[in-house]
Design a protein around this motif. Sequence first.
Motif, short mmCIF file in Angstrom:
data_model
loop_
_atom_site.label_atom_id
_atom_site.label_comp_id
_atom_site.label_asym_id
_atom_site.label_seq_id
_atom_site.Cartn_x
_atom_site.Cartn_y
_atom_site.Cartn_z
N PHE A 1 2.84 -35.32 -49.08
CA PHE A 1 3.23 -34.04 -48.51
C PHE A 1 2.74 -34.06 -47.07
O PHE A 1 1.54 -34.23 -46.84
CB PHE A 1 2.60 -32.87 -49.27
N ILE B 1 -0.31 -38.19 -51.86
CA ILE B 1 -0.91 -37.69 -53.10
C ILE B 1 -1.19 -38.91 -53.99
O ILE B 1 -2.23 -39.01 -54.61
CB ILE B 1 0.03 -36.69 -53.81
N ARG C 1 -8.18 -35.35 -62.46
CA ARG C 1 -8.87 -34.18 -61.91
C ARG C 1 -7.88 -33.19 -61.32
O ARG C 1 -6.77 -33.56 -60.96
CB ARG C 1 -9.87 -34.62 -60.84
N ASN C 2 -8.30 -31.95 -61.20
CA ASN C 2 -7.46 -30.93 -60.56
C ASN C 2 -7.01 -31.42 -59.20
O ASN C 2 -7.82 -31.91 -58.41
CB ASN C 2 -8.24 -29.62 -60.35
N GLY C 3 -5.72 -31.30 -58.95
CA GLY C 3 -5.19 -31.62 -57.62
C GLY C 3 -4.94 -33.10 -57.40
O GLY C 3 -4.53 -33.51 -56.31
N VAL C 4 -5.15 -33.94 -58.42
CA VAL C 4 -4.96 -35.39 -58.22
C VAL C 4 -3.47 -35.74 -58.10
O VAL C 4 -3.11 -36.78 -57.53
CB VAL C 4 -5.66 -36.19 -59.34
N GLY C 5 -2.62 -34.87 -58.68
CA GLY C 5 -1.18 -35.12 -58.52
C GLY C 5 -0.38 -35.25 -59.81
O GLY C 5 0.73 -35.79 -59.81
N LYS C 6 -0.90 -34.72 -60.91
CA LYS C 6 -0.19 -34.84 -62.20
C LYS C 6 1.15 -34.11 -62.17
O LYS C 6 2.18 -34.68 -62.53
CB LYS C 6 -1.07 -34.31 -63.35
N THR C 7 1.13 -32.86 -61.72
CA THR C 7 2.37 -32.08 -61.66
C THR C 7 3.34 -32.73 -60.67
O THR C 7 4.55 -32.84 -60.94
CB THR C 7 2.06 -30.63 -61.22
N THR C 8 2.81 -33.18 -59.56
CA THR C 8 3.64 -33.83 -58.54
C THR C 8 4.29 -35.07 -59.14
O THR C 8 5.50 -35.30 -58.98
CB THR C 8 2.79 -34.20 -57.31
N GLU D 1 1.22 -29.49 -68.96
CA GLU D 1 0.25 -28.64 -69.67
C GLU D 1 0.97 -27.68 -70.63
O GLU D 1 0.92 -26.47 -70.46
CB GLU D 1 -0.60 -27.86 -68.67
N HIS E 1 -5.54 -31.02 -69.81
CA HIS E 1 -6.97 -31.15 -69.47
C HIS E 1 -7.79 -31.10 -70.75
O HIS E 1 -9.02 -31.13 -70.69
CB HIS E 1 -7.41 -29.99 -68.57
N1 LIG Z 1 4.88 -28.46 -52.13
C1 LIG Z 1 3.69 -28.90 -51.75
N2 LIG Z 1 3.38 -29.00 -50.43
C2 LIG Z 1 2.18 -29.45 -50.04
N3 LIG Z 1 1.21 -29.86 -50.87
C3 LIG Z 1 1.46 -29.79 -52.19
C4 LIG Z 1 2.69 -29.30 -52.70
N4 LIG Z 1 2.65 -29.35 -54.06
C5 LIG Z 1 1.44 -29.83 -54.37
N5 LIG Z 1 0.73 -30.10 -53.27
C6 LIG Z 1 -0.62 -30.68 -53.21
O1 LIG Z 1 -0.58 -31.91 -53.91
C7 LIG Z 1 -1.82 -32.12 -54.58
C8 LIG Z 1 -1.53 -32.41 -56.05
O2 LIG Z 1 -1.10 -31.22 -56.69
P1 LIG Z 1 -0.68 -31.20 -58.21
O3 LIG Z 1 -0.29 -29.81 -58.56
O4 LIG Z 1 0.32 -32.27 -58.44
O5 LIG Z 1 -2.04 -31.61 -58.93
P2 LIG Z 1 -2.44 -31.57 -60.46
O6 LIG Z 1 -3.12 -32.85 -60.75
O7 LIG Z 1 -1.27 -31.22 -61.31
O8 LIG Z 1 -3.49 -30.38 -60.46
P3 LIG Z 1 -4.01 -29.39 -61.62
O9 LIG Z 1 -4.75 -30.25 -62.61
O10 LIG Z 1 -4.93 -28.47 -60.89
O11 LIG Z 1 -2.83 -28.70 -62.22
C9 LIG Z 1 -2.66 -30.87 -54.35
O12 LIG Z 1 -3.54 -31.15 -53.29
C10 LIG Z 1 -1.65 -29.83 -53.95
O13 LIG Z 1 -2.21 -28.88 -53.09
#
Ligand SMILES: Nc1ncnc2c1ncn2[C@@H]1O[C@H](COP(=O)(O)OP(=O)(O)OP(=O)(O)O)[C@@H](O)[C@H]1O
Length: 226
Positions: A10, A15, A34-41, A142, A173
């Motif tokens: 991004f 990520i 971990r939170n924010g590592v990028g699973k959803t992405t 999740e 998680h």
């Molecule tokens: N559209 C976007 N634009 C910029 N940054 C983004 C965007 N979507 C996600 N991010 C960033 O990408 C990183 C990964 O986010 P993501 O939601 O994939 O993490 P996650 O592992 O699913 O987190 P969680 O466990 O908290 O759900 C985070 O730092 C988030 O802020």
Amino acid sequence: MRAEKLSKKFGDTYIFKNIDLEFKQGKIYSIFGRNGVGKTTLLNVLNGTLASDGGEIYDAEKVILLEDNELPFEFMTANEFIDTTFTFKNQKIDLQEKEKLFKQLHFQPENKIIKDFSKGMKSKLCIIIALLSKPQVLLLDEPFSDIDVVSFGEITEILKHKKKEMQIIFSTHVSKIAFELSDDIMYLKENQALFFENNFRKADELESYILKKMSSVDSNVSLLSE
Ligand SMILES: Nc1ncnc2c1ncn2[C@@H]1O[C@H](COP(=O)(O)OP(=O)(O)OP(=O)(O)O)[C@@H](O)[C@H]1O
């Protein structure tokens, strides 16, 4: 489904970068990290909702991602929503399968409109629609946060049965959920996806293992070799 050297950024921030993934047929995978590592992405990239910034994804036909339970058309009943969804997809509904899933999940929405559903009912409706869509790969982000223990057991049974027909990959998680449901586990850390078998004897063992991984920042030791 598999991917080679998959990257996503991004802005200027990666990520994940150059990660290799391999999800084998007939297995259910849970994804930790971990939170924010990028699973959803990552799930969105695998689904094609987000474009990657490098790398290739293979064997990714008919992928469905179940992300949250915010359903549009809240003024519809469950049946109306299912009909509308499948009309829009131009796909025939397997009515026998639909009845079976309603029964197995004890899903009895009657004539309630979606606006008046509990969160668990919304989750069940999303899972029913996803399964009726008969994807080759089902990705779930999740998925069990609003599901009670009994319903979790019912969904687990259905998904374990369905894994013969589709690959199932979900982020979580919760160690207990991963322990109960997944055959293999993927641990996502920056620029690396580590795969290991769920051959733990108890959920607590899996939890300790994951905690160890989370605290060992940037350890390059493969989990498989431990
Ligand atoms: N559209 C976007 N634009 C910029 N940054 C983004 C965007 N979507 C996600 N991010 C960033 O990408 C990183 C990964 O986010 P993501 O939601 O994939 O993490 P996650 O592992 O699913 O987190 P969680 O466990 O908290 O759900 C985070 O730092 C988030 O802020």
